[in-house]
Design an enzyme around this catalytic site. Sequence first.
Site, PDB file in Angstrom:
ATOM      1  N   SER A 107       5.300  34.343   0.682  1.00  0.00           N
ATOM      2  CA  SER A 107       5.925  35.039  -0.349  1.00  0.00           C
ATOM      3  C   SER A 107       7.252  34.321  -0.377  1.00  0.00           C
ATOM      4  CB  SER A 107       6.253  36.235  -0.083  1.00  0.00           C
ATOM      5  OG  SER A 107       6.726  36.548   1.303  1.00  0.00           O
TER       6      SER A 107
ATOM      7  N   GLU B  51      11.672  35.006  -1.668  1.00  0.00           N
ATOM      8  CA  GLU B  51      12.499  36.089  -2.167  1.00  0.00           C
ATOM      9  C   GLU B  51      13.809  35.481  -2.926  1.00  0.00           C
ATOM     10  OE1 GLU B  51      13.943  38.545   1.311  1.00  0.00           O
ATOM     11  OE2 GLU B  51      16.184  38.180   0.641  1.00  0.00           O
TER      12      GLU B  51
ATOM     13  N   ASP C 198      23.230  47.597   4.214  1.00  0.00           N
ATOM     14  CA  ASP C 198      24.299  47.406   5.100  1.00  0.00           C
ATOM     15  C   ASP C 198      25.247  48.534   4.685  1.00  0.00           C
ATOM     16  OD1 ASP C 198      23.787  45.230   6.770  1.00  0.00           O
ATOM     17  OD2 ASP C 198      23.673  43.978   5.140  1.00  0.00           O
TER      18      ASP C 198
ATOM     19  N   PHE D  62      26.698  33.315   7.175  1.00  0.00           N
ATOM     20  CA  PHE D  62      25.588  34.007   6.987  1.00  0.00           C
ATOM     21  C   PHE D  62      24.982  34.644   8.430  1.00  0.00           C
ATOM     22  CE2 PHE D  62      23.817  32.493   2.439  1.00  0.00           C
ATOM     23  CZ  PHE D  62      24.842  33.456   1.735  1.00  0.00           C
TER      24      PHE D  62
ATOM     25  N   HIS E  89       7.942  34.256   4.773  1.00  0.00           N
ATOM     26  CA  HIS E  89       8.614  34.506   3.677  1.00  0.00           C
ATOM     27  C   HIS E  89       9.817  33.824   3.518  1.00  0.00           C
ATOM     28  CE1 HIS E  89      10.276  37.735   0.852  1.00  0.00           C
ATOM     29  NE2 HIS E  89      11.346  37.637   1.613  1.00  0.00           N
TER      30      HIS E  89
HETATM   31  P1  FAD Z   1      17.159  50.205  10.142  1.00  0.00           P
HETATM   32  O1  FAD Z   1      15.566  49.908  10.423  1.00  0.00           O
HETATM   33  O2  FAD Z   1      17.613  51.624   9.674  1.00  0.00           O
HETATM   34  O3  FAD Z   1      18.051  49.444  11.254  1.00  0.00           O
HETATM   35  C1  FAD Z   1      19.385  49.440  11.284  1.00  0.00           C
HETATM   36  C2  FAD Z   1      19.871  49.800  12.597  1.00  0.00           C
HETATM   37  O4  FAD Z   1      19.731  51.154  13.196  1.00  0.00           O
HETATM   38  C3  FAD Z   1      19.350  48.945  13.764  1.00  0.00           C
HETATM   39  O5  FAD Z   1      20.210  48.658  14.588  1.00  0.00           O
HETATM   40  C4  FAD Z   1      18.153  50.103  14.339  1.00  0.00           C
HETATM   41  O6  FAD Z   1      18.048  49.725  15.762  1.00  0.00           O
HETATM   42  C5  FAD Z   1      18.932  51.237  14.184  1.00  0.00           C
HETATM   43  N1  FAD Z   1      18.174  52.465  13.777  1.00  0.00           N
HETATM   44  C6  FAD Z   1      17.159  52.280  12.935  1.00  0.00           C
HETATM   45  N2  FAD Z   1      16.496  53.749  12.908  1.00  0.00           N
HETATM   46  C7  FAD Z   1      17.168  54.430  13.611  1.00  0.00           C
HETATM   47  C8  FAD Z   1      17.306  55.777  13.939  1.00  0.00           C
HETATM   48  N3  FAD Z   1      16.247  56.479  13.198  1.00  0.00           N
HETATM   49  N4  FAD Z   1      17.972  56.256  14.524  1.00  0.00           N
HETATM   50  C9  FAD Z   1      19.033  55.432  15.645  1.00  0.00           C
HETATM   51  N5  FAD Z   1      18.987  54.388  15.100  1.00  0.00           N
HETATM   52  C10 FAD Z   1      18.401  53.691  14.272  1.00  0.00           C
HETATM   53  N6  FAD Z   1      20.098  44.439   2.644  1.00  0.00           N
HETATM   54  C11 FAD Z   1      20.432  44.848   1.228  1.00  0.00           C
HETATM   55  O7  FAD Z   1      21.344  45.379   1.159  1.00  0.00           O
HETATM   56  N7  FAD Z   1      19.661  44.579   0.181  1.00  0.00           N
HETATM   57  C12 FAD Z   1      18.518  43.917   0.532  1.00  0.00           C
HETATM   58  O8  FAD Z   1      17.644  43.758  -0.510  1.00  0.00           O
HETATM   59  C13 FAD Z   1      17.986  43.487   1.960  1.00  0.00           C
HETATM   60  N8  FAD Z   1      17.090  42.901   1.828  1.00  0.00           N
HETATM   61  C14 FAD Z   1      16.674  42.296   3.269  1.00  0.00           C
HETATM   62  C15 FAD Z   1      15.285  41.893   3.405  1.00  0.00           C
HETATM   63  C16 FAD Z   1      14.805  41.522   4.699  1.00  0.00           C
HETATM   64  C17 FAD Z   1      13.547  40.956   5.076  1.00  0.00           C
HETATM   65  C18 FAD Z   1      15.808  41.763   5.695  1.00  0.00           C
HETATM   66  C19 FAD Z   1      15.438  41.469   7.082  1.00  0.00           C
HETATM   67  C20 FAD Z   1      17.081  42.318   5.542  1.00  0.00           C
HETATM   68  C21 FAD Z   1      17.365  42.817   4.318  1.00  0.00           C
HETATM   69  N9  FAD Z   1      18.665  43.379   4.117  1.00  0.00           N
HETATM   70  C22 FAD Z   1      19.081  43.643   2.917  1.00  0.00           C
HETATM   71  C23 FAD Z   1      19.866  43.793   5.083  1.00  0.00           C
HETATM   72  C24 FAD Z   1      19.506  45.053   5.772  1.00  0.00           C
HETATM   73  O9  FAD Z   1      19.648  46.039   4.786  1.00  0.00           O
HETATM   74  C25 FAD Z   1      20.315  45.026   7.025  1.00  0.00           C
HETATM   75  O10 FAD Z   1      19.980  44.119   7.924  1.00  0.00           O
HETATM   76  C26 FAD Z   1      20.677  46.458   7.678  1.00  0.00           C
HETATM   77  O11 FAD Z   1      21.779  46.221   8.309  1.00  0.00           O
HETATM   78  C27 FAD Z   1      19.559  47.174   8.541  1.00  0.00           C
HETATM   79  O12 FAD Z   1      18.403  47.252   7.515  1.00  0.00           O
HETATM   80  P2  FAD Z   1      16.937  47.894   7.996  1.00  0.00           P
HETATM   81  O13 FAD Z   1      16.313  48.168   7.050  1.00  0.00           O
HETATM   82  O14 FAD Z   1      16.736  46.928   9.226  1.00  0.00           O
HETATM   83  O15 FAD Z   1      17.863  49.349   8.885  1.00  0.00           O
END
Ligand code: FAD
Length: 287
Positions: A12, A14, A105, A214, A264
């Site tokens: 895929s 992005e 973020d 980055f 990806h």
């Molecule tokens: P989470 O899974 O919520 O994790 C974030 C942090 O919180 C981690 O340190 C984790 O250990 C901790 N955590 C998770 N769940 C819990 C919980 N229930 N209780 C306590 N701690 C917890 N960002 C954007 O803004 N837009 C995008 O389109 C975008 N696309 C992305 C695509 C990919 C493939 C990746 C890998 C990243 C992308 N990001 C994007 C960046 C992403 O938003 C950041 O990395 C963000 O800081 C974490 O998102 P996450 O969904 O992994 O968060």
Amino acid sequence: MTSTQIAERTFSFELFPPKTDHGAAKLRDTVSTLNARHPAFFSVTYGAGGSTQSNTFATVDWIKSQGIEVAPHLSCIGSKRSEIVDIMSRYASQAIRRIVALRGDLPSGAGAGSMGELNHANELVALVRDQFREAFHIEVAAYPEMHPQALSFERDLDNFKRKVDAGADSAITQYFYNADAYEHFSDACVRRGIDIPIVPGVMPITNFSNLVRFSDACGAEIPRWLRKRLEGYGDDVAAIRALGTEAVSKMCQRLLDMGAPGLHFYTMNQADPTLAIWDNLGLGGPL
Ligand code: FAD
């Protein structure tokens, strides 16, 4: 690779939503060039790099109008549940069947406290599953080199498992340049009983200073040998790209050899750097 091996995996691309007409024209060219390689889908980032929600919708709408599979990213930090449900209803009505569910973020300066109704991606996954059942294939993010804010590798893995337990179907990793990190992460997932496909995210190397910026921000390590060699090329963009393509292609081949369920590509809206790697891997020419 044989055609059977390729068909069993998910490849895929992005994209990020462009902000200008020039950027939009370039994106259309990029999609048209890359789509000739028959990816499983294109994903479109959301809110990343300051882009707005409407830019993401416009890009998703255009890709969908071309009859191409598209997976919008959706981040939840600072959002209300009702806003998320509205966006997902929009996507459901467009027959979009895959999303990338993220926390997003934190605004700079924000602490670890609550930002809104949804604070972690597992809560977003649970909400989408609860409201839309099996209507969407849900992708989530994974971090072979650990999320930069995680307290420890094990805690990060616990939190990754929360997303899987909430209903994630598969994961895409943050990019990395160290195949061992992916192997160790995959093994650790298996030991935790996590059995969803975890597809490596691949960032082609095109520019040294952007890469360093980055990578420092997202916690991706550039191996010293690679960093030093790239740095040594100074402004020689062609040399940086040549070494970057060679190093990333070799890593991707290793990942596929160790059984990665696809790749990806973070295309940064450019076709050529991704295609150079794609062609080195023998993933198939335009049909
Ligand atoms: P989470 O899974 O919520 O994790 C974030 C942090 O919180 C981690 O340190 C984790 O250990 C901790 N955590 C998770 N769940 C819990 C919980 N229930 N209780 C306590 N701690 C917890 N960002 C954007 O803004 N837009 C995008 O389109 C975008 N696309 C992305 C695509 C990919 C493939 C990746 C890998 C990243 C992308 N990001 C994007 C960046 C992403 O938003 C950041 O990395 C963000 O800081 C974490 O998102 P996450 O969904 O992994 O968060």
